[in-house]
Every structure is written in C-alpha cells, then in structure tokens.
Design a protein around this motif. Structure first.
Motif, PDB file in Angstrom:
ATOM      1  N   VAL A  86      26.783  23.098  60.821  1.00  0.00           N
ATOM      2  CA  VAL A  86      27.555  21.942  61.498  1.00  0.00           C
ATOM      3  C   VAL A  86      26.498  21.453  62.707  1.00  0.00           C
ATOM      4  N   PHE A  87      26.242  19.980  62.356  1.00  0.00           N
ATOM      5  CA  PHE A  87      25.655  19.514  63.563  1.00  0.00           C
ATOM      6  C   PHE A  87      26.493  18.262  64.507  1.00  0.00           C
ATOM      7  N   GLY A  88      27.228  18.955  65.365  1.00  0.00           N
ATOM      8  CA  GLY A  88      27.931  17.998  66.024  1.00  0.00           C
ATOM      9  C   GLY A  88      29.091  17.430  65.289  1.00  0.00           C
ATOM     10  N   ARG A  89      29.419  16.116  65.952  1.00  0.00           N
ATOM     11  CA  ARG A  89      30.471  15.453  65.042  1.00  0.00           C
ATOM     12  C   ARG A  89      29.780  14.570  64.080  1.00  0.00           C
ATOM     13  N   ALA A  90      28.518  14.637  63.829  1.00  0.00           N
ATOM     14  CA  ALA A  90      27.945  13.733  62.869  1.00  0.00           C
ATOM     15  C   ALA A  90      27.913  13.978  61.511  1.00  0.00           C
ATOM     16  N   LEU A  91      27.538  15.252  61.190  1.00  0.00           N
ATOM     17  CA  LEU A  91      27.419  15.816  59.902  1.00  0.00           C
ATOM     18  C   LEU A  91      27.295  17.137  59.843  1.00  0.00           C
ATOM     19  N   ALA A  92      27.454  17.800  58.527  1.00  0.00           N
ATOM     20  CA  ALA A  92      27.238  19.121  58.335  1.00  0.00           C
ATOM     21  C   ALA A  92      26.475  19.398  57.050  1.00  0.00           C
ATOM     22  N   LEU A  93      25.755  20.409  57.003  1.00  0.00           N
ATOM     23  CA  LEU A  93      25.260  20.931  55.485  1.00  0.00           C
ATOM     24  C   LEU A  93      26.193  21.891  54.785  1.00  0.00           C
ATOM     25  N   ARG A  94      26.652  21.692  53.762  1.00  0.00           N
ATOM     26  CA  ARG A  94      27.579  22.371  52.994  1.00  0.00           C
ATOM     27  C   ARG A  94      27.023  23.045  51.923  1.00  0.00           C
ATOM     28  N   PHE A  95      27.114  24.452  51.962  1.00  0.00           N
ATOM     29  CA  PHE A  95      26.579  25.184  50.600  1.00  0.00           C
ATOM     30  C   PHE A  95      27.801  25.578  49.862  1.00  0.00           C
ATOM     31  N   ASN A  96      27.555  25.027  48.597  1.00  0.00           N
ATOM     32  CA  ASN A  96      28.711  25.254  47.516  1.00  0.00           C
ATOM     33  C   ASN A  96      28.015  26.273  46.527  1.00  0.00           C
ATOM     34  N   ASP A  97      28.679  27.252  46.071  1.00  0.00           N
ATOM     35  CA  ASP A  97      28.087  28.113  45.064  1.00  0.00           C
ATOM     36  C   ASP A  97      29.095  28.853  44.340  1.00  0.00           C
ATOM     37  N   PRO A  98      29.510  28.385  42.999  1.00  0.00           N
ATOM     38  CA  PRO A  98      30.769  28.929  42.297  1.00  0.00           C
ATOM     39  C   PRO A  98      30.193  30.342  41.791  1.00  0.00           C
ATOM     40  N   ARG A  99      29.049  30.832  41.659  1.00  0.00           N
ATOM     41  CA  ARG A  99      28.760  31.910  40.995  1.00  0.00           C
ATOM     42  C   ARG A  99      28.268  32.935  42.236  1.00  0.00           C
ATOM     43  N   ARG A 100      28.090  32.469  43.425  1.00  0.00           N
ATOM     44  CA  ARG A 100      27.558  33.320  44.379  1.00  0.00           C
ATOM     45  C   ARG A 100      26.317  34.158  44.362  1.00  0.00           C
ATOM     46  N   PHE A 101      25.473  33.526  43.480  1.00  0.00           N
ATOM     47  CA  PHE A 101      24.189  34.145  43.256  1.00  0.00           C
ATOM     48  C   PHE A 101      22.995  33.634  44.183  1.00  0.00           C
ATOM     49  N   GLY A 102      23.697  32.672  44.960  1.00  0.00           N
ATOM     50  CA  GLY A 102      22.709  32.167  45.886  1.00  0.00           C
ATOM     51  C   GLY A 102      22.568  33.008  47.300  1.00  0.00           C
ATOM     52  N   ALA A 103      21.661  32.400  48.105  1.00  0.00           N
ATOM     53  CA  ALA A 103      21.427  33.304  49.432  1.00  0.00           C
ATOM     54  C   ALA A 103      21.172  32.521  50.555  1.00  0.00           C
ATOM     55  N   PHE A 104      21.589  33.104  51.706  1.00  0.00           N
ATOM     56  CA  PHE A 104      21.521  32.538  52.997  1.00  0.00           C
ATOM     57  C   PHE A 104      20.831  33.605  53.867  1.00  0.00           C
ATOM     58  N   VAL A 105      19.368  33.710  53.767  1.00  0.00           N
ATOM     59  CA  VAL A 105      18.539  34.803  54.571  1.00  0.00           C
ATOM     60  C   VAL A 105      17.978  34.383  55.832  1.00  0.00           C
ATOM     61  N   TRP A 106      18.283  34.958  57.187  1.00  0.00           N
ATOM     62  CA  TRP A 106      17.444  34.362  58.215  1.00  0.00           C
ATOM     63  C   TRP A 106      16.250  35.363  58.558  1.00  0.00           C
ATOM     64  N   HIS A 107      15.307  34.790  58.818  1.00  0.00           N
ATOM     65  CA  HIS A 107      13.980  35.603  59.190  1.00  0.00           C
ATOM     66  C   HIS A 107      13.613  35.052  60.726  1.00  0.00           C
ATOM     67  N   GLY A 108      13.576  36.035  61.519  1.00  0.00           N
ATOM     68  CA  GLY A 108      13.368  35.742  62.813  1.00  0.00           C
ATOM     69  C   GLY A 108      12.102  35.423  63.419  1.00  0.00           C
ATOM     70  N   ASP A 109      11.196  35.085  62.663  1.00  0.00           N
ATOM     71  CA  ASP A 109       9.579  34.846  63.357  1.00  0.00           C
ATOM     72  C   ASP A 109       9.196  33.891  62.222  1.00  0.00           C
ATOM     73  N   ALA A 110       9.422  32.351  62.570  1.00  0.00           N
ATOM     74  CA  ALA A 110       8.681  31.488  61.642  1.00  0.00           C
ATOM     75  C   ALA A 110       7.240  31.594  61.280  1.00  0.00           C
ATOM     76  N   ALA A 111       6.404  32.188  62.350  1.00  0.00           N
ATOM     77  CA  ALA A 111       5.079  32.434  62.162  1.00  0.00           C
ATOM     78  C   ALA A 111       4.810  33.449  61.026  1.00  0.00           C
ATOM     79  N   THR A 112       5.741  34.327  60.748  1.00  0.00           N
ATOM     80  CA  THR A 112       5.333  35.221  59.519  1.00  0.00           C
ATOM     81  C   THR A 112       6.122  35.245  58.252  1.00  0.00           C
ATOM     82  N   ILE A 113       6.701  33.798  58.161  1.00  0.00           N
ATOM     83  CA  ILE A 113       7.721  33.700  57.106  1.00  0.00           C
ATOM     84  C   ILE A 113       6.900  33.797  55.789  1.00  0.00           C
ATOM     85  N   ASP A 114       5.591  33.456  55.574  1.00  0.00           N
ATOM     86  CA  ASP A 114       4.849  33.745  54.700  1.00  0.00           C
ATOM     87  C   ASP A 114       4.775  35.392  53.900  1.00  0.00           C
TER      88      ASP A 114
END
Length: 273
Positions: free
Chosen positions: A97-125
C-alpha cells in the motif's frame, strides 16, 4: 505461465505509478506462497521509498534503500496497480500500500509465486535465486559468439539448451518455439551441432521475438494480465506454438507437435534443419 515478456510488461506497467512513492503498509492475507512471506515485511518496508522497479530474468525487483523485494509471478500470478479499498478477490494474497493513492496487488491462484526480501540492495546479484543465472537475452552479453561457445560439445536438444536459465534467462517455451522457427533450426538437434553462423542467427531471432512480444504486451494463453490489468496480444501472432498439425506458414506442410521434457514442441520438419 508468465515469461520474460510478461514480467517485463508488468514492470513497465506498474513503474510509472509506484516508483518514488512511500510504502505505508503491507497487507498479507495469505503468506503461504512458494516460500513463506517474511512475517516482518510490513515493518521492514513501511515508511520506505520505492526507488526502482526493474527485472532480472522472471523476477520483478522492487528496490528500496534497505534492500530489494523479489517478486516472482509463478505459474499464474499477476501484480497490478489498484485503488486502496478495491474489492478483494479469492486469490488476492498481498497488497503493498502506498498511502491513500494506490496499492500493488499480488494475485496468485496457484500460489507458486514468491515475495522474497533481500536486505542488501548492493549484493542482490549474489542472491541464491539470481547468482546462477545466465545473461539477459536482450543484452549485449548474449551474442552469437557467446551462444556458440556455450553450446560446444553439448548433447542437449537445442530447444532445451536455449531454455536453460544458466545459459540465458527468459527464453520460455513459447518463445523458444517461435525463435527456432524464425531461425530455421530444428529444436531436437544437439546444441553442440550449432555452427557459429547459426548461433548468430538464433540469437538475433531470440532478441527479435522477445522484443516484439514485449512491445505487444506479452502472450496471454490462460490468465496472464499485465500491470494495467490488460492482456497481452502476442498470442495472436504466433507462427507455430499452438498450431501443431496446421500448415506451416512458410511451406504449408503440416507442423509437427511433440513433447520434449514435458513441454509442447512445435516445428516444421521441412523448414527447420
């Protein structure tokens, strides 16, 4: 299944709406995806500015100062811009959610998708999900010389070889069929028989097919929609995929359809050598 053009279409669709905005909340209705969603995700990125929306292979990369959120659409997922408070569907698992303006919604019927957090942008590769990946197909790193060198002495069928993400990312089944047809190359021949000129031709056709698919918004075969909720239209221009048994658009001979590694493979035995 969303492939590289569909993921790129998603990135381009959502980027103008969310880049530079501040996250105010993350609503996780169902975190049981391919890997469990971090239960602290809301506290981690709330208050953070989304600096960039980019893509690596088939991952959407949402970059914040504190790290990167890797989003994979799985077999049937979509990431769309919505108005906060929009009606919640059965498979709407996550809202960023980005305030009252809008949001990004993730829809996934089969739940094979992923939301994975990596805490260091410099080492993402170096992240385990990205470190082993080959070059981007539309980059200069993916060249005829590169593909020729990688193919040396390989007994793998050519179609399987170009679909290997360690060789090159993003050449999914549909696009492999189309690129091989455009290049006049047989999908079942050993990759090791690829000559340097044929490698250059195949690379050129892969780039052309993928670039055109991105321009046309990807390929909608079942339930893919882009970031704006609109379907892709490249499916209307497929030459061979989905046309097994029909006349070849070049020579009119019936197209052959076979299964290769449990994937549909369609080709013209007359035009592709």
């Amino acid at each position: 299944m969303p492939e590289l053009p569909e993921v790129e279409t998603t990135c381009r669709g959502i980027r103008p709406h969310v880049k530079g905005r501040v996250v105010t909340d993350v609503v996780v209705r169902n975190g049981r995806l391919r890997w469990p969603v971090d239960t602290q995700l809301a506290s981690i990125i709330s208050g953070s500015t989304l600096r960039e929306v980019s893509r690596r292979a088939k991952y959407v990369m949402l970059t914040f100062d504190a790290g990167v959120l890797l989003v994979h659409l799985g077999m049937s997922g979509s990431l769309r811009v919505i108005e906060p408070g929009a009606a919640i569907g059965k498979h709407d698992h996550i809202d960023v959610v980005f305030g009252r303006a809008l949001a990004l919604r993730f829809n996934d019927p089969r739940r094979f998708g992923a939301f994975v957090w990596h805490g260091d942008a410099a080492t993402i590769d170096a992240h385990a999900l990205l470190a082993h990946l080959g070059p981007e197909p539309l980059s200069e790193d993916f060249s005829g010389d590169y593909l020729y060198t990688q193919a040396r002495n390989k007994k793998t069928p050519l179609k399987s070889f170009i679909m290997d993400a360690k060789v090159v990312v993003g050449v999914g089944n549909i696009y492999a069929n189309e690129a091989l047809f455009a290049a006049g190359l047989h999908p079942l021949k050993d990759a090791g028989k690829l000559t340097r000129p044929k490698a250059a031709r195949l690379v050129a056709e892969i780039k052309t097919v993928l670039a055109h698919a991105i321009e046309r918004g990807g390929t909608t075969l079942r339930d893919f929609v882009g970031g704006d909720g609109k379907p892709g239209y490249f499916a209307q221009e497929l030459n061979v995929y989905g046309h097994g048994g029909k006349p070849c658009p070049r020579c009119a001979k019936a197209l052959t359809e076979k299964r290769l590694q449990n994937r549909t493979t369609v080709y013209c035995s007359n035009c592709q050598k």
